[in-house]
Design an enzyme around this catalytic site. Structure first.
Site, PDB file in Angstrom:
ATOM      1  N   ASP A  43       0.842  -1.197   0.000  1.00  0.00           N
ATOM      2  CA  ASP A  43       0.000   0.000   0.000  1.00  0.00           C
ATOM      3  C   ASP A  43       0.876   1.246   0.000  1.00  0.00           C
ATOM      4  O   ASP A  43       1.727   1.417   0.876  1.00  0.00           O
ATOM      5  CB  ASP A  43      -0.910   0.003   1.230  1.00  0.00           C
ATOM      6  N   LYS A  98      -2.489   6.378  -3.952  1.00  0.00           N
ATOM      7  CA  LYS A  98      -3.553   7.314  -3.607  1.00  0.00           C
ATOM      8  C   LYS A  98      -3.308   8.681  -4.221  1.00  0.00           C
ATOM      9  O   LYS A  98      -2.173   9.155  -4.285  1.00  0.00           O
ATOM     10  CB  LYS A  98      -3.665   7.446  -2.083  1.00  0.00           C
ATOM     11  N   TYR A 137       3.261   9.843   0.609  1.00  0.00           N
ATOM     12  CA  TYR A 137       4.177   9.181   1.534  1.00  0.00           C
ATOM     13  C   TYR A 137       5.623   9.479   1.162  1.00  0.00           C
ATOM     14  O   TYR A 137       6.526   9.280   1.960  1.00  0.00           O
ATOM     15  CB  TYR A 137       3.957   7.673   1.544  1.00  0.00           C
ATOM     16  N   HIS A 181      -7.318  10.056  -1.588  1.00  0.00           N
ATOM     17  CA  HIS A 181      -6.686   9.912  -0.276  1.00  0.00           C
ATOM     18  C   HIS A 181      -7.531  10.473   0.865  1.00  0.00           C
ATOM     19  O   HIS A 181      -7.569   9.910   1.955  1.00  0.00           O
ATOM     20  CB  HIS A 181      -5.319  10.597  -0.288  1.00  0.00           C
TER      21      HIS A 181
END
Length: 398
Positions: free
Chosen positions: A51, A84, A56, A117
């Protein structure tokens, strides 16, 4: 929950008929070489879901790890990849570009799942922070949601993604989306906690009634977090104007939850011998046959480090509830042990006890979505009060 090749419960079927693995590795708060090694270890241990998210800041590192795996025995179709879209105010016309950036950073030609997201378009925050001015911006987003979702649906038509979904959407937000969606979201991934101490029963039941699978991004609770001065990931290519995320290992919330007597008592009932670790790996990789007479008899959890039993009870509860789980970890030993959830099960009575834990407490600090204290914790004394004293990356953490 189905199994691959007879293996019990290793994936769930999405409304697209695709299979989403029951457990995956979350990559939030990992970057650099640690991220590369964590993803490589997870794939070696049998994980088949990684994921990710552009915010990130580590999709290049994830891409490096999966490229090495694909040069070996694994094929692209063996690994379920999620990323996302962070819907900033100026990005609704750039959704195709956003997914292409993630594809380039990951080094693949398609994503198995692409999620919105957050259900707001807002200024940048930590990757799991809801926007600070979520009230007004949320209303703005609802007015533009139709345009955004239409663009997401276009990604499926272009074969850039196999399925689309949402992340952190509530019941009302999903209802608004379903009024015009041609493609029903395949998944609602919940980063704002999903565990027996914050079950979100109404939201989970609503999603399941609409054929929307629920994934628990933080099945062991969310560490309190805030921006750090430096980014530990490479970042990769950015969509113009997209802010970068900074990483900081945060204070743990897991220990106090897991020490509650009901969880500890259930964990103590489920123990097995160390030689059954091999069986667990065989099950999640699809190499296990129930006709294998030489396989060890399954009776419960691995007897290992402090609080491991309790952690596995929480993860197993998520699976039996019908949700996939995405624990985050950089520790090789924890990555391996988190998979020990397939060859045993909780009894009906144990599930009942876990589903009746009260009061329900959201541990996510400064969250405007929930009417809690300013710190995000329930006021007063109790087993969760000590959460501020727990440091991250101790043995009780992921």
């Amino acid at each position: 929950m189905k199994g691959k090749g007879g293996a019990p419960g290793t994936y769930f079927l999405l409304n697209t008929k695709a299979k989403i693995p029951a457990i995956g590795l979350g990559t939030w708060q990992s970057g650099g070489d640690l991220c590369v090694e964590a993803v490589k270890r997870a794939l070696a241990e049998g994980y088949r879901h990684i994921d990710c998210a552009h915010l990130y800041g580590n999709e290049v590192e994830v891409g490096e790890a999966i490229a090495e795996a694909f040069s070996g025995s694994l094929k692209r179709e063996d690994v379920f990849l999620t990323s996302k879209l962070y819907c900033t105010m100026n990005s609704l016309n750039k959704i195709e570009n956003s997914v292409r950036v993630s594809l380039k950073n990951l080094g693949v030609t398609y994503l198995d799942l692409y999620l919105m997201h957050w259900p707001e378009n807002s200024a940048f925050g930590d990757a799991t922070d809801p926007p600070s001015n979520s009230g007004n911006e949320h209303r703005q987003f609802l007015n533009r949601l139709k345009k955004a979702w239409k663009a997401m649906e276009g990604l499926v038509e272009m074969d850039l993604v196999r399925a689309i979904g949402v992340s952190n959407f509530g019941v009302q937000q999903i209802k608004e989306l379903l009024k015009f969606a041609k493609i029903v979201p395949a998944v609602n991934q919940l980063e704002v906690e999903l565990h027996p101490f914050w079950r979100q029963d109404e939201l989970v039941k609503f999603c399941q009634s609409k054929g929307i699978h629920v994934s628990a991004h933080t099945p062991l609770g969310v560490p309190a977090s805030g921006p750090a001065p430096a980014d530990s990931g490479s970042g990769g290519e950015d969509e113009p104007g997209t802010p970068r995320i900074s990483f900081r290992r945060s204070r743990s919330v897991h220990g106090p939850m897991l020490k509650l007597s009901v969880v500890a008592e259930i964990a103590d009932r489920h123990k097995k011998t160390p030689e059954q670790d091999l069986l667990t790996k065989q099950i999640i990789s699809g190499d296990y046959s129930q006709n294998n007479k030489s396989a060890p008899r399954v009776v419960g959890l691995t007897d290992c480090c402090n609080l491991t039993h309790e952690i596995l009870v929480i993860l197993r509860w998520g699976l039996q509830r019908g949700t996939s789980v995405l624990p985050c970890s950089l520790k090789p030993d924890r990555i391996r042990k988190n998979t020990d959830i397939f060859n045993w099960s909780l009894s009906d009575d144990e599930l009942k006890y876990l589903n009746q834990i009260e009061p329900q407490v959201c541990l996510f600090g400064n969250n405007p979505l929930y009417n809690l204290s300013n710190s995000g914790f329930m006021p007063g004394s109790g087993p969760l009060q000590a959460v501020r004293e727990m440091e991250d990356d101790v043995e009780s953490n992921t």
